[in-house]
Design a protein around this motif. Structure first.
Motif, PDB file in Angstrom:
ATOM      1  N   ALA A 313       0.822  -1.210   0.000  1.00 24.82           N
ATOM      2  CA  ALA A 313       0.000   0.000   0.000  1.00 24.82           C
ATOM      3  C   ALA A 313       0.860   1.266   0.000  1.00 24.82           C
ATOM      4  O   ALA A 313       0.586   2.227  -0.733  1.00 24.82           O
ATOM      5  N   LEU A 314       1.900   1.275   0.820  1.00 22.09           N
ATOM      6  CA  LEU A 314       2.798   2.441   0.863  1.00 22.09           C
ATOM      7  C   LEU A 314       3.512   2.639  -0.469  1.00 22.09           C
ATOM      8  O   LEU A 314       3.717   3.777  -0.919  1.00 22.09           O
ATOM      9  N   PHE A 315       3.873   1.530  -1.130  1.00 21.61           N
ATOM     10  CA  PHE A 315       4.523   1.651  -2.426  1.00 21.61           C
ATOM     11  C   PHE A 315       3.563   2.229  -3.463  1.00 21.61           C
ATOM     12  O   PHE A 315       3.951   3.061  -4.294  1.00 21.61           O
ATOM     13  N   GLY A 316       2.295   1.806  -3.434  1.00 18.70           N
ATOM     14  CA  GLY A 316       1.308   2.354  -4.362  1.00 18.70           C
ATOM     15  C   GLY A 316       1.104   3.845  -4.163  1.00 18.70           C
ATOM     16  O   GLY A 316       0.985   4.608  -5.136  1.00 18.70           O
ATOM     17  N   ILE A 317       1.078   4.282  -2.908  1.00 19.32           N
ATOM     18  CA  ILE A 317       0.933   5.712  -2.624  1.00 19.32           C
ATOM     19  C   ILE A 317       2.163   6.471  -3.089  1.00 19.32           C
ATOM     20  O   ILE A 317       2.063   7.560  -3.685  1.00 19.32           O
ATOM     21  N   ALA A 318       3.345   5.900  -2.837  1.00 19.92           N
ATOM     22  CA  ALA A 318       4.580   6.552  -3.276  1.00 19.92           C
ATOM     23  C   ALA A 318       4.632   6.653  -4.794  1.00 19.92           C
ATOM     24  O   ALA A 318       5.075   7.669  -5.343  1.00 19.92           O
ATOM     25  N   TRP A 319       4.182   5.611  -5.485  1.00 22.26           N
ATOM     26  CA  TRP A 319       4.195   5.665  -6.953  1.00 22.26           C
ATOM     27  C   TRP A 319       3.216   6.707  -7.466  1.00 22.26           C
ATOM     28  O   TRP A 319       3.471   7.376  -8.465  1.00 22.26           O
ATOM     29  N   CYS A 320       2.094   6.853  -6.782  1.00 22.69           N
ATOM     30  CA  CYS A 320       1.109   7.859  -7.191  1.00 22.69           C
ATOM     31  C   CYS A 320       1.684   9.265  -7.095  1.00 22.69           C
ATOM     32  O   CYS A 320       1.427  10.114  -7.959  1.00 22.69           O
ATOM     33  N   HIS A 321       2.491   9.535  -6.075  1.00 21.17           N
ATOM     34  CA  HIS A 321       3.019  10.882  -5.859  1.00 21.17           C
ATOM     35  C   HIS A 321       4.344  11.129  -6.580  1.00 21.17           C
ATOM     36  O   HIS A 321       4.582  12.248  -7.051  1.00 21.17           O
ATOM     37  N   TRP A 322       5.194  10.093  -6.659  1.00 23.36           N
ATOM     38  CA  TRP A 322       6.540  10.325  -7.191  1.00 23.36           C
ATOM     39  C   TRP A 322       6.937   9.382  -8.340  1.00 23.36           C
ATOM     40  O   TRP A 322       7.763   9.746  -9.159  1.00 23.36           O
ATOM     41  N   GLY A 323       6.383   8.191  -8.367  1.00 26.41           N
ATOM     42  CA  GLY A 323       6.815   7.215  -9.362  1.00 26.41           C
ATOM     43  C   GLY A 323       6.601   7.666 -10.793  1.00 26.41           C
ATOM     44  O   GLY A 323       7.514   7.608 -11.625  1.00 26.41           O
ATOM     45  N   GLY A 324       5.380   8.114 -11.092  1.00 26.67           N
ATOM     46  CA  GLY A 324       5.088   8.519 -12.450  1.00 26.67           C
ATOM     47  C   GLY A 324       5.775   9.802 -12.870  1.00 26.67           C
ATOM     48  O   GLY A 324       6.200   9.948 -14.022  1.00 26.67           O
ATOM     49  N   THR A 325       5.935  10.728 -11.930  1.00 28.38           N
ATOM     50  CA  THR A 325       6.488  12.045 -12.275  1.00 28.38           C
ATOM     51  C   THR A 325       8.007  12.088 -12.180  1.00 28.38           C
ATOM     52  O   THR A 325       8.653  12.838 -12.910  1.00 28.38           O
ATOM     53  N   HIS A 326       8.610  11.306 -11.283  1.00 27.69           N
ATOM     54  CA  HIS A 326      10.049  11.382 -11.078  1.00 27.69           C
ATOM     55  C   HIS A 326      10.824  10.188 -11.636  1.00 27.69           C
ATOM     56  O   HIS A 326      12.033  10.284 -11.827  1.00 27.69           O
ATOM     57  N   ILE A 327      10.151   9.078 -11.865  1.00 25.05           N
ATOM     58  CA  ILE A 327      10.840   7.891 -12.378  1.00 25.05           C
ATOM     59  C   ILE A 327      10.422   7.595 -13.808  1.00 25.05           C
ATOM     60  O   ILE A 327      11.230   7.640 -14.738  1.00 25.05           O
ATOM     61  N   TRP A 328       9.147   7.305 -14.005  1.00 27.90           N
ATOM     62  CA  TRP A 328       8.677   6.949 -15.345  1.00 27.90           C
ATOM     63  C   TRP A 328       8.800   8.123 -16.308  1.00 27.90           C
ATOM     64  O   TRP A 328       9.124   7.941 -17.491  1.00 27.90           O
ATOM     65  N   ALA A 329       8.550   9.320 -15.842  1.00 30.07           N
ATOM     66  CA  ALA A 329       8.601  10.489 -16.722  1.00 30.07           C
ATOM     67  C   ALA A 329      10.016  10.821 -17.164  1.00 30.07           C
ATOM     68  O   ALA A 329      10.212  11.524 -18.165  1.00 30.07           O
ATOM     69  N   ASN A 330      11.030  10.353 -16.434  1.00 31.34           N
ATOM     70  CA  ASN A 330      12.426  10.651 -16.769  1.00 31.34           C
ATOM     71  C   ASN A 330      13.102   9.481 -17.498  1.00 31.34           C
ATOM     72  O   ASN A 330      14.295   9.234 -17.316  1.00 31.34           O
ATOM     73  N   ARG A 331      12.343   8.777 -18.313  1.00 28.15           N
ATOM     74  CA  ARG A 331      12.898   7.646 -19.056  1.00 28.15           C
ATOM     75  C   ARG A 331      13.468   8.039 -20.407  1.00 28.15           C
ATOM     76  O   ARG A 331      13.948   7.191 -21.162  1.00 28.15           O
ATOM     77  N   ASP A 332      13.452   9.332 -20.742  1.00 30.58           N
ATOM     78  CA  ASP A 332      13.878   9.781 -22.073  1.00 30.58           C
ATOM     79  C   ASP A 332      15.349   9.475 -22.338  1.00 30.58           C
ATOM     80  O   ASP A 332      15.713   9.052 -23.441  1.00 30.58           O
ATOM     81  N   LYS A 333      16.209   9.678 -21.341  1.00 27.77           N
ATOM     82  CA  LYS A 333      17.635   9.430 -21.559  1.00 27.77           C
ATOM     83  C   LYS A 333      17.902   7.967 -21.874  1.00 27.77           C
ATOM     84  O   LYS A 333      18.695   7.637 -22.768  1.00 27.77           O
ATOM     85  N   PHE A 334      17.226   7.096 -21.141  1.00 32.65           N
ATOM     86  CA  PHE A 334      17.407   5.672 -21.429  1.00 32.65           C
ATOM     87  C   PHE A 334      16.853   5.332 -22.810  1.00 32.65           C
ATOM     88  O   PHE A 334      17.453   4.529 -23.544  1.00 32.65           O
ATOM     89  N   LEU A 335      15.724   5.934 -23.194  1.00 32.40           N
ATOM     90  CA  LEU A 335      15.145   5.660 -24.512  1.00 32.40           C
ATOM     91  C   LEU A 335      16.064   6.141 -25.633  1.00 32.40           C
ATOM     92  O   LEU A 335      16.175   5.479 -26.668  1.00 32.40           O
ATOM     93  N   GLN A 336      16.724   7.272 -25.425  1.00 34.21           N
ATOM     94  CA  GLN A 336      17.678   7.743 -26.430  1.00 34.21           C
ATOM     95  C   GLN A 336      18.842   6.764 -26.578  1.00 34.21           C
ATOM     96  O   GLN A 336      19.268   6.451 -27.698  1.00 34.21           O
ATOM     97  N   TYR A 337      19.331   6.264 -25.448  1.00 37.74           N
ATOM     98  CA  TYR A 337      20.412   5.280 -25.481  1.00 37.74           C
ATOM     99  C   TYR A 337      19.948   3.991 -26.164  1.00 37.74           C
ATOM    100  O   TYR A 337      20.650   3.439 -27.021  1.00 37.74           O
ATOM    101  N   TYR A 338      18.747   3.530 -25.800  1.00 39.62           N
ATOM    102  CA  TYR A 338      18.232   2.287 -26.392  1.00 39.62           C
ATOM    103  C   TYR A 338      17.962   2.474 -27.883  1.00 39.62           C
ATOM    104  O   TYR A 338      18.233   1.571 -28.687  1.00 39.62           O
ATOM    105  N   HIS A 339      17.456   3.652 -28.268  1.00 43.51           N
ATOM    106  CA  HIS A 339      17.191   3.929 -29.682  1.00 43.51           C
ATOM    107  C   HIS A 339      18.489   3.905 -30.494  1.00 43.51           C
ATOM    108  O   HIS A 339      18.540   3.311 -31.588  1.00 43.51           O
ATOM    109  N   ALA A 340      19.533   4.531 -29.938  1.00 45.47           N
ATOM    110  CA  ALA A 340      20.824   4.527 -30.631  1.00 45.47           C
ATOM    111  C   ALA A 340      21.403   3.112 -30.713  1.00 45.47           C
ATOM    112  O   ALA A 340      21.953   2.703 -31.745  1.00 45.47           O
ATOM    113  N   LEU A 341      21.252   2.352 -29.642  1.00 41.13           N
ATOM    114  CA  LEU A 341      21.746   0.971 -29.639  1.00 41.13           C
ATOM    115  C   LEU A 341      20.988   0.125 -30.647  1.00 41.13           C
ATOM    116  O   LEU A 341      21.585  -0.694 -31.364  1.00 41.13           O
ATOM    117  N   ARG A 342      19.708   0.333 -30.739  1.00 39.73           N
ATOM    118  CA  ARG A 342      18.905  -0.427 -31.683  1.00 39.73           C
ATOM    119  C   ARG A 342      19.242  -0.087 -33.125  1.00 39.73           C
ATOM    120  O   ARG A 342      19.290  -0.976 -33.982  1.00 39.73           O
TER     121      ARG A 342
END
Length: 348
Positions: A313-342
């Motif tokens: 339950a605490l993890f779900g609340i944490a993801w609601c407040h920070w997971g989507g905005t601070h973790i999932w939303a900052n996936r662009d750098k990894f996607l650029q690396y993966y795109h170049a690798l691909r």
């Protein structure tokens, strides 16, 4: 044991009823004799049930001392599985978007249009399974694979020769020789049919709202991460309070989905399945549920794994407040690396 007691009471009631209905008159003495005989029979059946061996009694449950050093490997395993889930689901999202963009960008000309018509003409009709799959909602396409995995593991529990393997690898046990992998596998493991049905019902009920907010890829990443993190919460509680024991079930991961939806949509009205006339706000519901789990942790209740529930339950609340905005939303750098690798691997 509880179910057998109830069944004995049902038998007792049925044995008394013919005495009062089929005689044409009320015979109290005969009824008392029949009742006494039925009651003694019920007590004997309960006594026999108490003496019957537990179906899992033949299995050897691993046990050992619990200490803080034993939490190091589970901690890094939880972090590693969470990171791998995020990376895998980000790549999954990228490949889905790329597949759709490739179809949209495909040049159309007269020859390709004629070829498409020809292929459509000779293409066979999709089978019933494919038709059923295409008719499902996005949330159901995620739910049914999870359900299938849980049902498959539930079936494996019914095979006696597999039960030692199930106890070792599909039960979370901080004292066991296999510590890490059961943290994930146990979240797909249910020994009781009622436990499985209840968990899958709650998951099916709250999944549409969660996937509508997160998308299927982010939802799967959160669900898998919540599974291992709730298992680690259970480990932490057992070590701190020195309470060894086995845990299994998807409740911890499902609690993360429940808490996420209740915090994301706090004004949504919820109701209990057996009492649909009484409704309450989702925000109030999650506070009440977490209060019960917190009380279970502090008072040492053992009917449920309240530490795993609370961690999920605490993890779900944490993801609601920070997971989507601070973790999932900052996936662009990894996607650029993966795109170049691909591109370097495929040459395009």
């Amino acid at each position: 044991m509880f179910c057998r007691n109830v069944w004995s009471a049902v038998e007792l009631t049925k044995s008394c009823k013919p005495v009062l209905l089929n005689q044409g008159r009320i015979s109290f003495g005969h009824a008392r004799i029949q009742f006494r005989h039925s009651f003694q029979k019920a007590k004997r059946s309960v006594r026999r049930a108490a003496l019957e061996p537990d179906p899992l009694e033949h299995l050897r449950i691993e046990s050992g001392p619990l200490n803080a050093k034993g939490l190091v490997r589970p901690f890094f395993f939880a972090v590693g599985v969470s990171a791998a889930s995020l990376v895998g689901c980000v790549i999954w999202e990228y490949e889905n978007l790329r597949a759709h963009s490739t179809i949209l960008k495909r040049p159309g000309n007269w020859l390709s249009a004629q070829q498409k018509k020809l292929m459509t003409h000779f293409k066979s009709e999709p089978g019933p399974i494919k038709k059923w799959w295409n008719s499902l909602r996005e949330s159901e396409k995620v739910f049914y694979p999870i359900l299938a995995a849980n049902v498959l593991v539930f079936g494996a529990w019914r095979v006696r020769s597999l039960q030692p393997i199930m106890v070792k690898y599909f039960c979370s046990n901080p004292s066991g020789s296999a510590i890490c992998s059961p943290m994930l596998l146990s979240t797909f493991s249910h020994y009781s049919a009622l436990h499985l049905a209840a968990n899958m019902y709650v998951l099916y009920s709250f999944m549409p709202a969660a996937i509508a907010s997160l998308g299927k890829e982010q939802f799967v990443a959160m669900y898998l991460s919540a599974g291992v993190i709730s298992s680690f919460s259970s480990f932490l509680y057992k070590v701190v309070f020195n309470q060894p024991g086995l845990s299994l079930g998807a409740s911890g991961a499902i609690m993360s989905v429940l808490s996420y939806v209740c915090v994301q949509y706090p004004d949504t009205r919820l109701s209990i399945i057996f009492l649909p006339m009484y409704t309450f706000a989702a925000g109030t519901a999650i506070k009440a549920i977490m209060s019960v789990d917190l009380a279970g942790v502090l008072l040492g209740w053992k009917f449920f794994d309240h530490a795993a529930h609370l961690g999920g339950a605490l993890f779900g609340i944490a993801w609601c407040h920070w997971g989507g905005t601070h973790i999932w939303a900052n996936r662009d750098k990894f996607l650029q690396y993966y795109h170049a690798l691909r591109r370097s691997d495929t040459g395009r």
